[in-house]
Design a protein around this motif. Structure first.
Motif, PDB file in Angstrom:
ATOM      1  N   MET A  56       0.838  -1.218   0.000  1.00 47.87           N
ATOM      2  CA  MET A  56       0.000   0.000   0.000  1.00 47.87           C
ATOM      3  C   MET A  56       0.867   1.261   0.000  1.00 47.87           C
ATOM      4  O   MET A  56       0.548   2.224  -0.676  1.00 47.87           O
ATOM      5  CB  MET A  56      -0.912  -0.017   1.241  1.00 47.87           C
ATOM      6  CG  MET A  56      -2.092   0.923   1.091  1.00 47.87           C
ATOM      7  SD  MET A  56      -3.177   0.483  -0.278  1.00 47.87           S
ATOM      8  CE  MET A  56      -3.793   2.051  -0.756  1.00 47.87           C
ATOM      9  N   ARG A 108       1.130   7.023  -6.494  1.00 42.04           N
ATOM     10  CA  ARG A 108       0.033   7.956  -6.777  1.00 42.04           C
ATOM     11  C   ARG A 108       0.435   9.401  -6.478  1.00 42.04           C
ATOM     12  O   ARG A 108       0.109  10.327  -7.213  1.00 42.04           O
ATOM     13  CB  ARG A 108      -1.193   7.594  -5.919  1.00 42.04           C
ATOM     14  CG  ARG A 108      -1.914   6.358  -6.437  1.00 42.04           C
ATOM     15  CD  ARG A 108      -2.981   5.904  -5.461  1.00 42.04           C
ATOM     16  NE  ARG A 108      -3.746   4.794  -6.014  1.00 42.04           N
ATOM     17  CZ  ARG A 108      -4.615   4.081  -5.317  1.00 42.04           C
ATOM     18  NH1 ARG A 108      -4.834   4.350  -4.045  1.00 42.04           N
ATOM     19  NH2 ARG A 108      -5.287   3.100  -5.878  1.00 42.04           N
ATOM     20  N   VAL A 114     -12.754  15.495   1.175  1.00 47.00           N
ATOM     21  CA  VAL A 114     -13.050  14.136   0.702  1.00 47.00           C
ATOM     22  C   VAL A 114     -12.289  13.103   1.533  1.00 47.00           C
ATOM     23  O   VAL A 114     -12.297  11.932   1.217  1.00 47.00           O
ATOM     24  CB  VAL A 114     -12.770  13.941  -0.809  1.00 47.00           C
ATOM     25  CG1 VAL A 114     -13.656  14.833  -1.641  1.00 47.00           C
ATOM     26  CG2 VAL A 114     -11.318  14.150  -1.133  1.00 47.00           C
ATOM     27  N   GLY A 115     -11.650  13.577   2.591  1.00 48.63           N
ATOM     28  CA  GLY A 115     -11.043  12.648   3.544  1.00 48.63           C
ATOM     29  C   GLY A 115      -9.590  12.327   3.291  1.00 48.63           C
ATOM     30  O   GLY A 115      -9.079  11.319   3.782  1.00 48.63           O
ATOM     31  N   ALA A 116      -8.908  13.182   2.505  1.00 48.25           N
ATOM     32  CA  ALA A 116      -7.485  12.925   2.245  1.00 48.25           C
ATOM     33  C   ALA A 116      -6.671  13.199   3.505  1.00 48.25           C
ATOM     34  O   ALA A 116      -6.870  14.221   4.164  1.00 48.25           O
ATOM     35  CB  ALA A 116      -6.999  13.808   1.108  1.00 48.25           C
ATOM     36  N   TYR A 161      -1.449  12.595   1.630  1.00 46.17           N
ATOM     37  CA  TYR A 161      -2.063  12.728   0.317  1.00 46.17           C
ATOM     38  C   TYR A 161      -2.189  14.183  -0.121  1.00 46.17           C
ATOM     39  O   TYR A 161      -2.134  14.504  -1.300  1.00 46.17           O
ATOM     40  CB  TYR A 161      -3.458  12.084   0.302  1.00 46.17           C
ATOM     41  CG  TYR A 161      -3.448  10.799  -0.467  1.00 46.17           C
ATOM     42  CD1 TYR A 161      -3.439  10.810  -1.858  1.00 46.17           C
ATOM     43  CD2 TYR A 161      -3.405   9.583   0.182  1.00 46.17           C
ATOM     44  CE1 TYR A 161      -3.403   9.640  -2.566  1.00 46.17           C
ATOM     45  CE2 TYR A 161      -3.372   8.403  -0.516  1.00 46.17           C
ATOM     46  CZ  TYR A 161      -3.369   8.429  -1.896  1.00 46.17           C
ATOM     47  OH  TYR A 161      -3.323   7.281  -2.605  1.00 46.17           O
ATOM     48  N   PHE A 182      -9.650  10.353  -7.208  1.00 44.41           N
ATOM     49  CA  PHE A 182      -8.923  10.882  -6.039  1.00 44.41           C
ATOM     50  C   PHE A 182      -9.619  10.481  -4.736  1.00 44.41           C
ATOM     51  O   PHE A 182      -8.968  10.050  -3.783  1.00 44.41           O
ATOM     52  CB  PHE A 182      -8.815  12.405  -6.140  1.00 44.41           C
ATOM     53  CG  PHE A 182      -8.050  13.017  -5.001  1.00 44.41           C
ATOM     54  CD1 PHE A 182      -6.665  12.959  -4.961  1.00 44.41           C
ATOM     55  CD2 PHE A 182      -8.707  13.638  -3.942  1.00 44.41           C
ATOM     56  CE1 PHE A 182      -5.952  13.499  -3.901  1.00 44.41           C
ATOM     57  CE2 PHE A 182      -8.004  14.183  -2.881  1.00 44.41           C
ATOM     58  CZ  PHE A 182      -6.623  14.111  -2.866  1.00 44.41           C
ATOM     59  N   ALA A 183     -10.967  10.603  -4.729  1.00 46.67           N
ATOM     60  CA  ALA A 183     -11.718  10.232  -3.521  1.00 46.67           C
ATOM     61  C   ALA A 183     -11.535   8.740  -3.220  1.00 46.67           C
ATOM     62  O   ALA A 183     -11.488   8.335  -2.054  1.00 46.67           O
ATOM     63  CB  ALA A 183     -13.195  10.561  -3.702  1.00 46.67           C
ATOM     64  N   GLU A 217      -8.842   6.949  -4.154  1.00 48.17           N
ATOM     65  CA  GLU A 217      -7.438   6.748  -3.755  1.00 48.17           C
ATOM     66  C   GLU A 217      -7.250   7.045  -2.269  1.00 48.17           C
ATOM     67  O   GLU A 217      -6.604   6.284  -1.560  1.00 48.17           O
ATOM     68  CB  GLU A 217      -6.510   7.654  -4.582  1.00 48.17           C
ATOM     69  CG  GLU A 217      -6.315   7.154  -6.004  1.00 48.17           C
ATOM     70  CD  GLU A 217      -5.508   8.125  -6.849  1.00 48.17           C
ATOM     71  OE1 GLU A 217      -5.034   9.149  -6.317  1.00 48.17           O
ATOM     72  OE2 GLU A 217      -5.368   7.862  -8.059  1.00 48.17           O
ATOM     73  N   VAL A 218      -7.819   8.175  -1.807  1.00 47.99           N
ATOM     74  CA  VAL A 218      -7.605   8.534  -0.400  1.00 47.99           C
ATOM     75  C   VAL A 218      -8.297   7.542   0.527  1.00 47.99           C
ATOM     76  O   VAL A 218      -7.934   7.403   1.689  1.00 47.99           O
ATOM     77  CB  VAL A 218      -8.043   9.992  -0.059  1.00 47.99           C
ATOM     78  CG1 VAL A 218      -7.292  10.990  -0.888  1.00 47.99           C
ATOM     79  CG2 VAL A 218      -9.534  10.166  -0.192  1.00 47.99           C
ATOM     80  N   GLY A 247      -8.145   4.452  -0.038  1.00 52.00           N
ATOM     81  CA  GLY A 247      -7.301   3.258  -0.086  1.00 52.00           C
ATOM     82  C   GLY A 247      -7.795   2.191  -1.048  1.00 52.00           C
ATOM     83  O   GLY A 247      -7.423   1.022  -0.931  1.00 52.00           O
TER      84      GLY A 247
END
Lengths: 305, 225
Positions: free
Chosen positions: A1, A8, A218-220, A224, B102-103, B105-106, B108
């Motif tokens: 991961m 990414r 969006v929860g990054a 990130y 992107f949403a 990816e974050v 996981g």
């Protein structure tokens, strides 16, 4: 991961850098200016050191002998000079060599050569003494002026002792002063350039503050959000390094071309090429550090949750 | 699912955004929060996302006090909540596909899921042919649909929509409302703020009216059983 995340973040950083276009270009140019200043300081310092070294090689004690001086006595003086601990090198130029060198220098002047032929060899031999350290010329000079010191040598064979230390000392002091002033000016310029770079990158990230808030929504996580900006900073640092290196080459070539007649011995282009790996590493590490730190500090402000 | 317990938000003594607001929202509900501009609607939503802290009182998401979460837990909470805003809040340098990816990816999610789900969700909101368009190449209605697609891609437990139709023409607004209703039918809890009576009428579900930071009415007549 972790590997996928890293991939990414790297991809996102490169793509953002490309898509940000002019903003990225501004960051790259700001870093280029900083690095160019650092590079110019490094090369300028080498240039001044080169001048000082060049001048130091000109420092010597030149002993001119009368044309009637006995060769054995000259040889004896040479040997006693060579025995001194302070002496690096003693060069004997015989009166014949002096004569040939003079003829060589004036080979186009037929009249002079003709009259010289008539007179015969008017030159005396000469000894050039070079010290290990410029500070030691004083004791060598004392040795020559002290009759007891020169032992069996007959001082009457010596025509003249010339010693250019004073002029050289003064020149060295002037250059040292130029170096110090140059260092202060360069440090100020580097500080200004770094400050401008920080501001440019801060502004570039300020433009993206909305984007950062969306990422957070969006929860990054912080990695990130910050990651791509740091990659952008590093990319700008890397490209800035390349541009600064390309920019320095024509500059050193120009300085070489304009100063070659004055300071013939210092070839800045060769210095630049032979020290390229060192200059490259210094500029690259400075560029990457500048891009990374500026981005980190700027983005940190907008990533507080 | 969401419980506001006497929540107040006081910026300064003259500006009270929320004043001892208490209400509960059950899973699967579609709640519209209405009120004039400055009534406290957006502050209320910010509290749920832990974007803003109450001056007093508590906000619970399920059994968790949202404002007791540390900075590492907050992103995890936000991944369980989809958000849609009046100004869309898309990432301008990313295409429609990348915004949604992107949403994921974050959260996981893996590449295979992303490649599979993003075109699918864009198809659901009617933008299957706009995958590689940047936000500035899309109309307002299309942007809002991308924002909705992004909000639902991780199958959130809750979707909050802050004036989602505020920048849209009536046709696009109707489409957006229909999409939100479908999402709610599939089981996602939705909290929507608006000051538009037409929107409330079209949704026809529970309405909480806020005025000067207080709940003026809580009309539960459309509340699901």
């Amino acid at each position: 991961m972790i590997w996928i995340n890293l991939k990414r973040i790297l991809y996102s950083g490169f793509v953002n850098f490309w898509r940000n276009g002019l903003v990225s270009l501004a960051s790259v140019l700001a870093i280029t200016v900083s690095l160019y200043t650092i590079g110019a300081l490094m090369i300028g310092s080498a240039f001044l050191n080169g001048i000082i070294d060049e001048i130091k090689t000109k420092v010597d004690i030149s002993i001119s002998f009368k044309s009637t001086a006995d060769t054995n006595e000259i040889e004896a003086l040479k040997k006693s000079l060579e025995a001194l601990a302070e002496v690096k090198e003693v060069t004997l130029i015989t009166r014949e060599e002096e004569y040939e060198a003079f003829k060589q220098r004036h080979q186009d002047n037929a009249l002079l050569l003709q009259s010289l032929d008539e007179v015969g060899n008017p030159f005396g031999a000469r000894i050039n003494v070079r010290a290990l350290d410029p500070a030691q010329y004083e004791s060598i000079a004392n040795f020559l002026n002290n009759e007891e010191g020169s032992l069996s040598v007959n001082r009457s064979i010596i025509d003249q002792i010339s010693f250019k230390k004073d002029i050289v000392d003064r020149l060295s002091r002037i250059i040292a002063l130029i170096k110090r002033v140059g260092l202060v000016i360069s440090t100020v310029m580097i500080c200004l350039a770094i400050f401008a770079t920080f501001n440019t990158i801060t502004l570039a990230i300020y433009i993206s503050r909305e984007e950062i808030s969306v990422m957070r929504l969006v929860g990054a996580g912080n990695v990130y959000v910050k990651g791509p900006f740091l990659v952008e900073g590093l990319t700008a640092g890397f490209l800035g390094t390349l541009l600064a290196l390309f920019g320095l080459y024509p500059s050193v070539a120009w300085v070489k071309a304009t100063t070659i007649n004055v300071f013939g011995g210092i070839d800045l282009v060769s210095y630049y090429i032979s020290n390229f790996p060192m200059i490259f590493l210094v500029l690259l590490s400075s560029g990457l550090a500048l891009g990374f730190i500026a981005s980190y500090l700027a983005v940190r402000r907008y990533t507080r949750i | 699912m969401i419980y506001f317990d006497k929540v107040s938000k006081i910026y300064n003594p003259e500006t009270v955004a929320l004043d001892k607001v208490s209400f509960t929202i059950e899973p699967g509900e579609f709640v519209s929060i209405v009120g004039h501009s400055g009534a406290g609607k957006t502050t209320l939503l910010k509290m749920i996302l832990a974007e803003d802290k109450p001056s007093s009182g508590k906000v619970f998401f399920e059994s968790v006090d949202v404002h007791s979460l540390n900075r590492f837990a907050i992103p995890k909470l936000r991944r369980r909540v989809g958000s849609v805003f009046q100004d869309f809040r898309l990432l301008p340098n990313k295409t429609a596909y990348e915004n949604i990816a992107f949403a994921m990816e974050v959260a996981g999610r893996n590449e295979a899921d992303i490649k599979n789900d993003v075109p699918h969700v864009l198809d659901i909101v009617g933008l299957g042919d706009r995958l590689w368009h940047f936000p500035h190449e899309l109309s307002g209605g299309e942007r809002q649909r991308v924002a909705i697609a992004r909000a639902i891609i991780n199958q959130p437990d809750l979707l909050i929509a802050d004036e989602p139709t505020g920048s849209l023409d009536p046709d696009n607004a109707t489409e957006v409302i229909e999409i939100l209703k479908k999402i709610n039918d599939l089981g996602t809890t939705i909290i929507l703020t608006t000051h538009n009576p037409d929107v409330i009428e079209k949704i026809a579900k529970r309405v909480i009216e806020i005025e000067n930071g207080r709940i003026k009415s809580d009309d539960k007549k459309h509340k699901i059983q």
